[in-house]
Structure formats: C-alpha cells, structure tokens
Write a protein that holds these residues in place. Structure first.
Motif, PDB file in Angstrom:
ATOM      1  N   LYS A   1       0.830  -1.197   0.000  1.00  0.00           N
ATOM      2  CA  LYS A   1       0.000   0.000   0.000  1.00  0.00           C
ATOM      3  C   LYS A   1       0.870   1.254   0.000  1.00  0.00           C
ATOM      4  N   GLY A   2       0.591   2.162  -0.925  1.00  0.00           N
ATOM      5  CA  GLY A   2       1.331   3.412  -1.013  1.00  0.00           C
ATOM      6  C   GLY A   2       2.540   3.364  -1.923  1.00  0.00           C
ATOM      7  N   LEU A   3       2.977   2.165  -2.334  1.00  0.00           N
ATOM      8  CA  LEU A   3       4.126   2.071  -3.234  1.00  0.00           C
ATOM      9  C   LEU A   3       3.690   2.351  -4.665  1.00  0.00           C
ATOM     10  N   PRO A   4       4.484   3.114  -5.422  1.00  0.00           N
ATOM     11  CA  PRO A   4       4.091   3.431  -6.807  1.00  0.00           C
ATOM     12  C   PRO A   4       4.137   2.198  -7.700  1.00  0.00           C
ATOM     13  N   MET A   5       3.153   2.084  -8.578  1.00  0.00           N
ATOM     14  CA  MET A   5       3.049   0.944  -9.485  1.00  0.00           C
ATOM     15  C   MET A   5       3.624   1.290 -10.848  1.00  0.00           C
ATOM     16  N   GLN A   6       4.127   0.282 -11.537  1.00  0.00           N
ATOM     17  CA  GLN A   6       4.658   0.464 -12.886  1.00  0.00           C
ATOM     18  C   GLN A   6       3.638   0.045 -13.942  1.00  0.00           C
ATOM     19  N   GLY A   7       2.576  -0.573 -13.511  1.00  0.00           N
ATOM     20  CA  GLY A   7       1.515  -1.023 -14.415  1.00  0.00           C
ATOM     21  C   GLY A   7       0.386  -1.591 -13.589  1.00  0.00           C
ATOM     22  N   ARG A   8      -0.487  -2.331 -14.221  1.00  0.00           N
ATOM     23  CA  ARG A   8      -1.628  -2.902 -13.521  1.00  0.00           C
ATOM     24  C   ARG A   8      -1.299  -4.296 -13.016  1.00  0.00           C
ATOM     25  N   SER A   9      -1.830  -4.636 -11.861  1.00  0.00           N
ATOM     26  CA  SER A   9      -1.636  -5.970 -11.306  1.00  0.00           C
ATOM     27  C   SER A   9      -2.389  -6.997 -12.151  1.00  0.00           C
ATOM     28  N   LEU A  10      -1.883  -8.234 -12.164  1.00  0.00           N
ATOM     29  CA  LEU A  10      -2.444  -9.292 -12.988  1.00  0.00           C
ATOM     30  C   LEU A  10      -2.783 -10.502 -12.129  1.00  0.00           C
ATOM     31  N   LEU A  11      -3.815 -11.226 -12.519  1.00  0.00           N
ATOM     32  CA  LEU A  11      -4.252 -12.423 -11.817  1.00  0.00           C
ATOM     33  C   LEU A  11      -4.164 -13.619 -12.757  1.00  0.00           C
ATOM     34  N   LEU A  12      -3.833 -14.784 -12.202  1.00  0.00           N
ATOM     35  CA  LEU A  12      -3.688 -15.989 -12.997  1.00  0.00           C
ATOM     36  C   LEU A  12      -4.060 -17.200 -12.153  1.00  0.00           C
ATOM     37  N   GLU A  13      -4.900 -18.072 -12.713  1.00  0.00           N
ATOM     38  CA  GLU A  13      -5.232 -19.309 -12.017  1.00  0.00           C
ATOM     39  C   GLU A  13      -4.071 -20.290 -12.130  1.00  0.00           C
ATOM     40  N   ALA A  14      -3.657 -20.840 -10.987  1.00  0.00           N
ATOM     41  CA  ALA A  14      -2.567 -21.805 -10.954  1.00  0.00           C
ATOM     42  C   ALA A  14      -3.061 -23.090 -10.290  1.00  0.00           C
ATOM     43  N   ILE A  15      -2.168 -24.048 -10.099  1.00  0.00           N
ATOM     44  CA  ILE A  15      -2.530 -25.286  -9.415  1.00  0.00           C
ATOM     45  C   ILE A  15      -2.776 -24.977  -7.943  1.00  0.00           C
ATOM     46  N   ASP A  16      -3.971 -25.280  -7.460  1.00  0.00           N
ATOM     47  CA  ASP A  16      -4.338 -25.099  -6.055  1.00  0.00           C
ATOM     48  C   ASP A  16      -4.225 -23.654  -5.573  1.00  0.00           C
ATOM     49  N   GLY A  17      -4.580 -22.712  -6.427  1.00  0.00           N
ATOM     50  CA  GLY A  17      -4.556 -21.339  -5.962  1.00  0.00           C
ATOM     51  C   GLY A  17      -4.580 -20.315  -7.074  1.00  0.00           C
ATOM     52  N   VAL A  18      -4.457 -19.054  -6.680  1.00  0.00           N
ATOM     53  CA  VAL A  18      -4.472 -17.923  -7.601  1.00  0.00           C
ATOM     54  C   VAL A  18      -3.178 -17.142  -7.437  1.00  0.00           C
ATOM     55  N   ILE A  19      -2.566 -16.772  -8.563  1.00  0.00           N
ATOM     56  CA  ILE A  19      -1.341 -15.980  -8.578  1.00  0.00           C
ATOM     57  C   ILE A  19      -1.696 -14.525  -8.847  1.00  0.00           C
ATOM     58  N   CYS A  20      -1.119 -13.615  -8.064  1.00  0.00           N
ATOM     59  CA  CYS A  20      -1.266 -12.184  -8.299  1.00  0.00           C
ATOM     60  C   CYS A  20       0.113 -11.584  -8.530  1.00  0.00           C
ATOM     61  N   ILE A  21       0.287 -10.901  -9.663  1.00  0.00           N
ATOM     62  CA  ILE A  21       1.559 -10.270 -10.018  1.00  0.00           C
ATOM     63  C   ILE A  21       1.395  -8.757  -9.886  1.00  0.00           C
ATOM     64  N   LYS A  22       2.140  -8.157  -8.943  1.00  0.00           N
ATOM     65  CA  LYS A  22       2.095  -6.711  -8.747  1.00  0.00           C
ATOM     66  C   LYS A  22       3.372  -6.087  -9.306  1.00  0.00           C
ATOM     67  N   PRO A  23       3.274  -5.280 -10.379  1.00  0.00           N
ATOM     68  CA  PRO A  23       4.455  -4.632 -10.943  1.00  0.00           C
ATOM     69  C   PRO A  23       4.710  -3.282 -10.256  1.00  0.00           C
TER      70      PRO A  23
END
Length: 349
Positions: A108-130
């Motif tokens: 929270k409060g850190l500047p982003m370089q783009g939009r975060s992405l979500l991806l379904e993986a084995i037994d869970g969900v991956i979130c990529i924060k750039p």
C-alpha cells in the motif's frame, strides 16, 4: 467371504465411475467454442446446438491451461472472486454469500509500474504486482480462502547512472505461463535474462539468456521443458529442448516478437508472429534432423496495423490437426491445419 465380495463390488463400482467420468471428459474434447459458436473438431463443422457446454476442448484438453490467460481486474476461482481495486489491493468475494473480505496489502502506497495481474494456478491464484524501481514484481499465491501461500520478489529494473542523470531502466517482462510456471524474460538485448517462477512452491530459476518462447511438456502441457531464443540480426532461433540445442534459420524470424510452440511426437510446431502485425507464420521442425518439415499458408486476417493494433495467438492440437486461434484488435480468427504436411483444412473467414 462376504467382506471380500463387498470389496470387489466396491472396486468395480469405483472403476465404473472413473471410467464414466473419463469418458464424459473425452466426449467434450472435440467441441471447440469460438466467437459465440461451437466447432466440431472431428467434422470441422459448426454445431447447431444452442446449449451452453459444461466442458469443451478449452477446458478439458491437455492444452486447457493455454486458454486461461492473465486477468487484469477479476478472476473467479472455486466459488470465490478475486478482484483488484484502484490501490492495487485485492478484495475476496464469496459468490454464494456475497461476503467481501479485503486481503492484506503490504504494498500500500508504493508506486506501481503497471496494472496488477491475476492468474489461475494449481491449487490457488497468482497475483503479479508490478512496482516501480527496486521493488520489482511482487508475486503472491493465495488459496481460495485468501490465505497467502507465498510471496516472492523478482527484480525487473536496472539502476542507471549517467553523469548527473539517474533512473531505473525496466527490462524484464511477462512472456507466458504454464499450469505450474510463470516465465519472465528481458526485452533489452544487453541484459540477457530469463526468470521462471514455480507457482507450486514459489521457487525461482534464472537463466543467462532471453527467451521469446518456451517448449512445454508434450503430454500434459504443464511444465517448461525447453526455451526458444531469438536472434533477429541473422534471422535465427536457438532451440533448447531437453538434451537438444540447435540453431534454425528462417526469413520470418527477423520481425517477430512472440513464438508459440507445440511438441507432437518428434515434431516441433512453431507459430511465430509480431504482436503489432497481423502476419502469422506457422511451421514444423523435424527434431530428428533439425530441419524444416513443412511451412503452412496462414491466411492473413487483416492487412494494416495501426498504432493501437495488438495481436495474440493460441496454438493447440487435436487428432493430427493443428489449431491456430488468433485474437486481435480487428476481431478473432481460427484456422486449422493438417499436422502431417501443414495444409490448411479450415478457416473461420
């Protein structure tokens, strides 16, 4: 004796049940949803059914993970909705009860370089924060309850100092993913690097080259079994697959940005294209001789690309047929080829 008989009946019952389940899954594999229609991959004819399919080639075939792309805002997973909101935090919504739970936002409060992405993986969900600068990519994995399973940081920028000018140069971008890996690679020539994130345990593997494509497992299409590197200066690719490592030249390689691959027995099928051009090349390499087996005549879906143009390609196979689906700013297209000689069998336009 009675106990043994009951056990035998139970085994027969479960065997019959599993057989029926597998048969049901197989029965849906020849249905290919495309642009609001359903194509029968056996006959290459559209079906007249108006019913929504409970499963299809895109959900039940070995290539199903290829059709699970990255999500920008929302991703439904096992009755839960993961939603990224404006400050790049995540809300977890129960689709049945409608209850909403905010997940911890350590960035929270850190500047982003783009939009975060979500991806379904084995037994869970991956979130990529750039994130910007030294913070790099922060990659989390959550289970369906929102519990954090791991958090990993991946450097994506180089600190540059030139006289009084200092800045961070981004060089690492997302390339592709499998069921158990996310692949990042450098797009700056002087920084050769590929990073593979294992989405099961969060471990990282790093390589001193930049991949533009990967070679997946031939049977399950889950793991990374090789890489494809690009040398635009001499129009060649370097293929690394298990114990094989060879160079292959083709004029079409000089202007491409992406490569999708398939392994079918001892053949490597390549779909090569530029994300800013409607032109796609499809070819097959015989891995035993490392030579061109065939090159297909891919019909262009469009002619001119504007500054806002984009292009993406999905590559898969069904009973000797090569399936090439494209999605671009002008619409969708689907073409099917004979895997033995590259002859086009069907197209949607």
């Amino acid at each position: 004796m009675l106990k043994n008989t009951n056990l035998l009946l139970l085994l027969v019952f479960w065997g019959t049940l599993l057989f029926a389940q597998n048969a049901t899954e197989e029965s849906y594999q020849h249905w290919y949803p495309f642009d609001g229609k359903i194509l029968d991959l056996k006959t290459l004819q559209y079906t007249s059914t108006n019913h929504e399919l409970p499963a299809s080639f895109k959900t039940n075939s070995p290539y199903a993970v290829r059709y699970k792309g990255l999500a920008v805002d929302k991703l439904a997973y096992q009755g839960m909705l993961f939603e990224i909101i404006e400050d790049n935090s995540i809300l977890l919504k129960n689709l049945e009860t409608k209850a909403v739970t905010p997940l911890p936002n350590k960035e929270k409060g850190l500047p982003m370089q783009g939009r975060s992405l979500l991806l379904e993986a084995i037994d869970g969900v991956i979130c990529i924060k750039p994130l910007k600068a030294d913070n790099g990519y922060i990659v989390y994995k959550y289970d369906k309850t929102g519990k954090e399973l791991f958090g990993v940081q991946i450097t994506h920028s180089e600190f540059v100092q030139h006289n009084e000018l200092t800045y961070h140069l981004p060089y690492l971008g997302y390339v592709t993913h499998t069921a158990s890996n996310v692949v990042f690679a450098s797009y700056v020539n002087r920084i050769p690097k590929t990073v593979v994130l294992n989405t099961i345990d969060g471990s990282l593997s790093q390589f001193d080259f930049s991949a533009v494509g990967i070679i997946r497992d031939a049977e399950m299409d889950m793991d990374v079994h090789g890489f494809v590197q690009l040398d635009k200066t001499n129009g060649s690719i370097q293929v690394t697959y298990i114990s094989d490592n060879f160079e292959f030249k083709n004029p079409s390689f000089k202007n491409i940005t992406h490569i999708e691959t398939l392994i079918i027995e001892n053949t490597l099928v390549l779909a090569v294209y530029n994300g800013r051009s409607p032109e796609v090349h499809l070819m097959a390499i015989d891995l035993s001789t490392q030579s061109l087996k065939w090159e297909a005549d891919v019909a262009p879906f469009g002619t001119n690309a504007t500054s806002a143009y984009f292009n993406a390609v999905w590559l898969s196979a069904y009973e000797g047929k090569i399936i090439l689906e494209g999605y671009e700013s002008k619409g969708k297209h689907l073409q099917i080829f004979d895997g033995s000689n590259g002859k086009r069998l069907w197209k949607s336009f």
